[in-house]
Design a protein around this motif. Sequence first.
Motif, PDB file in Angstrom:
ATOM      1  N   LEU A 116     -88.087  14.527 -73.245  1.00 57.14           N
ATOM      2  CA  LEU A 116     -87.874  15.436 -72.140  1.00 57.14           C
ATOM      3  C   LEU A 116     -86.482  16.121 -72.075  1.00 57.14           C
ATOM      4  O   LEU A 116     -86.268  17.423 -72.016  1.00 57.14           O
ATOM      5  CB  LEU A 116     -88.460  14.910 -70.923  1.00 57.14           C
ATOM      6  CG  LEU A 116     -89.889  14.795 -70.665  1.00 57.14           C
ATOM      7  CD1 LEU A 116     -90.313  14.239 -69.397  1.00 57.14           C
ATOM      8  CD2 LEU A 116     -90.763  15.923 -70.940  1.00 57.14           C
ATOM      9  N   ALA A 117     -85.591  15.187 -72.253  1.00 51.42           N
ATOM     10  CA  ALA A 117     -84.253  15.502 -72.100  1.00 51.42           C
ATOM     11  C   ALA A 117     -83.611  16.207 -73.251  1.00 51.42           C
ATOM     12  O   ALA A 117     -82.785  17.259 -73.156  1.00 51.42           O
ATOM     13  CB  ALA A 117     -83.286  14.279 -71.675  1.00 51.42           C
ATOM     14  N   ALA A 118     -83.977  15.755 -74.377  1.00 51.97           N
ATOM     15  CA  ALA A 118     -83.387  16.175 -75.822  1.00 51.97           C
ATOM     16  C   ALA A 118     -84.265  16.467 -76.803  1.00 51.97           C
ATOM     17  O   ALA A 118     -84.597  15.548 -77.813  1.00 51.97           O
ATOM     18  CB  ALA A 118     -82.157  15.467 -76.228  1.00 51.97           C
ATOM     19  N   PRO A 119     -85.293  17.497 -76.542  1.00 54.19           N
ATOM     20  CA  PRO A 119     -86.315  17.558 -77.490  1.00 54.19           C
ATOM     21  C   PRO A 119     -85.853  17.914 -78.860  1.00 54.19           C
ATOM     22  O   PRO A 119     -86.828  17.986 -79.652  1.00 54.19           O
ATOM     23  CB  PRO A 119     -87.378  18.811 -76.812  1.00 54.19           C
ATOM     24  CG  PRO A 119     -86.360  19.452 -76.012  1.00 54.19           C
ATOM     25  CD  PRO A 119     -85.289  18.399 -75.505  1.00 54.19           C
ATOM     26  N   GLY A 120     -84.771  18.518 -79.107  1.00 55.91           N
ATOM     27  CA  GLY A 120     -84.306  18.889 -80.274  1.00 55.91           C
ATOM     28  C   GLY A 120     -83.805  17.605 -81.230  1.00 55.91           C
ATOM     29  O   GLY A 120     -83.619  17.513 -82.268  1.00 55.91           O
ATOM     30  N   VAL A 121     -83.984  16.413 -80.441  1.00 56.25           N
ATOM     31  CA  VAL A 121     -83.320  15.094 -80.980  1.00 56.25           C
ATOM     32  C   VAL A 121     -84.362  14.091 -81.084  1.00 56.25           C
ATOM     33  O   VAL A 121     -84.819  13.468 -82.338  1.00 56.25           O
ATOM     34  CB  VAL A 121     -82.154  14.823 -80.585  1.00 56.25           C
ATOM     35  CG1 VAL A 121     -81.835  13.118 -81.264  1.00 56.25           C
ATOM     36  CG2 VAL A 121     -81.000  15.623 -80.596  1.00 56.25           C
TER      37      VAL A 121
ATOM     38  N   LEU B  31     -86.773   9.111 -83.322  1.00 62.17           N
ATOM     39  CA  LEU B  31     -85.613  10.328 -83.603  1.00 62.17           C
ATOM     40  C   LEU B  31     -86.386  11.443 -84.446  1.00 62.17           C
ATOM     41  O   LEU B  31     -87.177  10.624 -85.369  1.00 62.17           O
ATOM     42  CB  LEU B  31     -84.714   9.823 -84.337  1.00 62.17           C
ATOM     43  CG  LEU B  31     -83.571   8.961 -83.410  1.00 62.17           C
ATOM     44  CD1 LEU B  31     -82.363   8.276 -84.412  1.00 62.17           C
ATOM     45  CD2 LEU B  31     -82.864   9.988 -82.508  1.00 62.17           C
ATOM     46  N   LEU B  32     -86.232  12.702 -84.266  1.00 59.67           N
ATOM     47  CA  LEU B  32     -86.872  13.594 -85.085  1.00 59.67           C
ATOM     48  C   LEU B  32     -86.036  13.436 -86.534  1.00 59.67           C
ATOM     49  O   LEU B  32     -84.852  12.967 -86.868  1.00 59.67           O
ATOM     50  CB  LEU B  32     -86.663  14.959 -84.673  1.00 59.67           C
ATOM     51  CG  LEU B  32     -87.298  15.363 -83.687  1.00 59.67           C
ATOM     52  CD1 LEU B  32     -86.931  16.734 -83.021  1.00 59.67           C
ATOM     53  CD2 LEU B  32     -88.822  15.777 -84.014  1.00 59.67           C
ATOM     54  N   PRO B  33     -86.757  13.788 -87.572  1.00 53.67           N
ATOM     55  CA  PRO B  33     -85.922  13.443 -89.001  1.00 53.67           C
ATOM     56  C   PRO B  33     -84.717  14.224 -89.082  1.00 53.67           C
ATOM     57  O   PRO B  33     -84.559  15.344 -88.641  1.00 53.67           O
ATOM     58  CB  PRO B  33     -87.082  14.036 -90.000  1.00 53.67           C
ATOM     59  CG  PRO B  33     -88.517  13.980 -89.405  1.00 53.67           C
ATOM     60  CD  PRO B  33     -87.998  14.282 -87.945  1.00 53.67           C
TER      61      PRO B  33
ATOM     62  N   MET C  92     -77.669  17.755 -74.987  1.00 56.96           N
ATOM     63  CA  MET C  92     -78.276  16.771 -74.363  1.00 56.96           C
ATOM     64  C   MET C  92     -78.453  15.604 -74.437  1.00 56.96           C
ATOM     65  O   MET C  92     -78.933  14.834 -73.992  1.00 56.96           O
ATOM     66  CB  MET C  92     -79.534  17.585 -73.941  1.00 56.96           C
ATOM     67  CG  MET C  92     -79.701  19.033 -73.460  1.00 56.96           C
ATOM     68  SD  MET C  92     -79.034  18.765 -71.850  1.00 56.96           S
ATOM     69  CE  MET C  92     -80.220  18.189 -70.926  1.00 56.96           C
ATOM     70  N   LEU C  93     -77.745  15.093 -75.630  1.00 60.42           N
ATOM     71  CA  LEU C  93     -78.065  13.953 -76.277  1.00 60.42           C
ATOM     72  C   LEU C  93     -77.436  12.750 -75.434  1.00 60.42           C
ATOM     73  O   LEU C  93     -78.339  11.610 -75.080  1.00 60.42           O
ATOM     74  CB  LEU C  93     -77.185  13.753 -77.341  1.00 60.42           C
ATOM     75  CG  LEU C  93     -77.278  12.336 -78.381  1.00 60.42           C
ATOM     76  CD1 LEU C  93     -78.838  12.125 -78.670  1.00 60.42           C
ATOM     77  CD2 LEU C  93     -76.338  12.368 -79.738  1.00 60.42           C
ATOM     78  N   ARG C  94     -76.595  13.127 -74.580  1.00 58.07           N
ATOM     79  CA  ARG C  94     -75.753  11.892 -73.576  1.00 58.07           C
ATOM     80  C   ARG C  94     -76.924  11.910 -72.361  1.00 58.07           C
ATOM     81  O   ARG C  94     -76.854  10.972 -71.625  1.00 58.07           O
ATOM     82  CB  ARG C  94     -74.493  12.216 -73.343  1.00 58.07           C
ATOM     83  CG  ARG C  94     -73.431  12.077 -74.130  1.00 58.07           C
ATOM     84  CD  ARG C  94     -73.296  10.487 -74.639  1.00 58.07           C
ATOM     85  NE  ARG C  94     -72.262  10.216 -75.609  1.00 58.07           N
ATOM     86  CZ  ARG C  94     -71.939   9.165 -76.103  1.00 58.07           C
ATOM     87  NH1 ARG C  94     -72.465   8.169 -75.838  1.00 58.07           N
ATOM     88  NH2 ARG C  94     -70.960   9.092 -76.901  1.00 58.07           N
ATOM     89  N   VAL C  95     -77.344  13.125 -71.996  1.00 53.75           N
ATOM     90  CA  VAL C  95     -78.098  12.988 -70.869  1.00 53.75           C
ATOM     91  C   VAL C  95     -79.270  12.274 -71.178  1.00 53.75           C
ATOM     92  O   VAL C  95     -80.059  11.432 -70.450  1.00 53.75           O
ATOM     93  CB  VAL C  95     -78.766  14.527 -70.532  1.00 53.75           C
ATOM     94  CG1 VAL C  95     -79.904  14.657 -69.494  1.00 53.75           C
ATOM     95  CG2 VAL C  95     -77.583  15.369 -70.318  1.00 53.75           C
ATOM     96  N   ALA C  96     -79.986  12.303 -72.593  1.00 55.88           N
ATOM     97  CA  ALA C  96     -81.277  11.718 -72.869  1.00 55.88           C
ATOM     98  C   ALA C  96     -80.782  10.156 -72.802  1.00 55.88           C
ATOM     99  O   ALA C  96     -81.718   9.303 -72.425  1.00 55.88           O
ATOM    100  CB  ALA C  96     -81.705  11.898 -74.201  1.00 55.88           C
TER     101      ALA C  96
END
Length: 66
Positions: free
Chosen positions: A18-23, A34-36, A46-50
């Motif tokens: 939810l916090a970092a859907p790109g990762v 993790l996404l590939p 948003m990585l640190r938020v996640a």
Amino acid sequence: MGIAIDKDVCIGAGQCALAAPGVFTQDDDGYGTLLPGHAENSGDPMLRVAERACPVGAITVTEHAG
């Protein structure tokens, strides 16, 4: 940056996705993964938020000396 998810700790709350859907995403069992191509060098702001959003602290983000 290095990104790791401790699969023994993850409870599948989905806060990372939810916090970092790109990762992050969730696998077929609902656990964070993790996404590939995102295990290293993700520049997602948003990585640190996640990492902080994980209720059990299963996500670790490390800075690489360089």
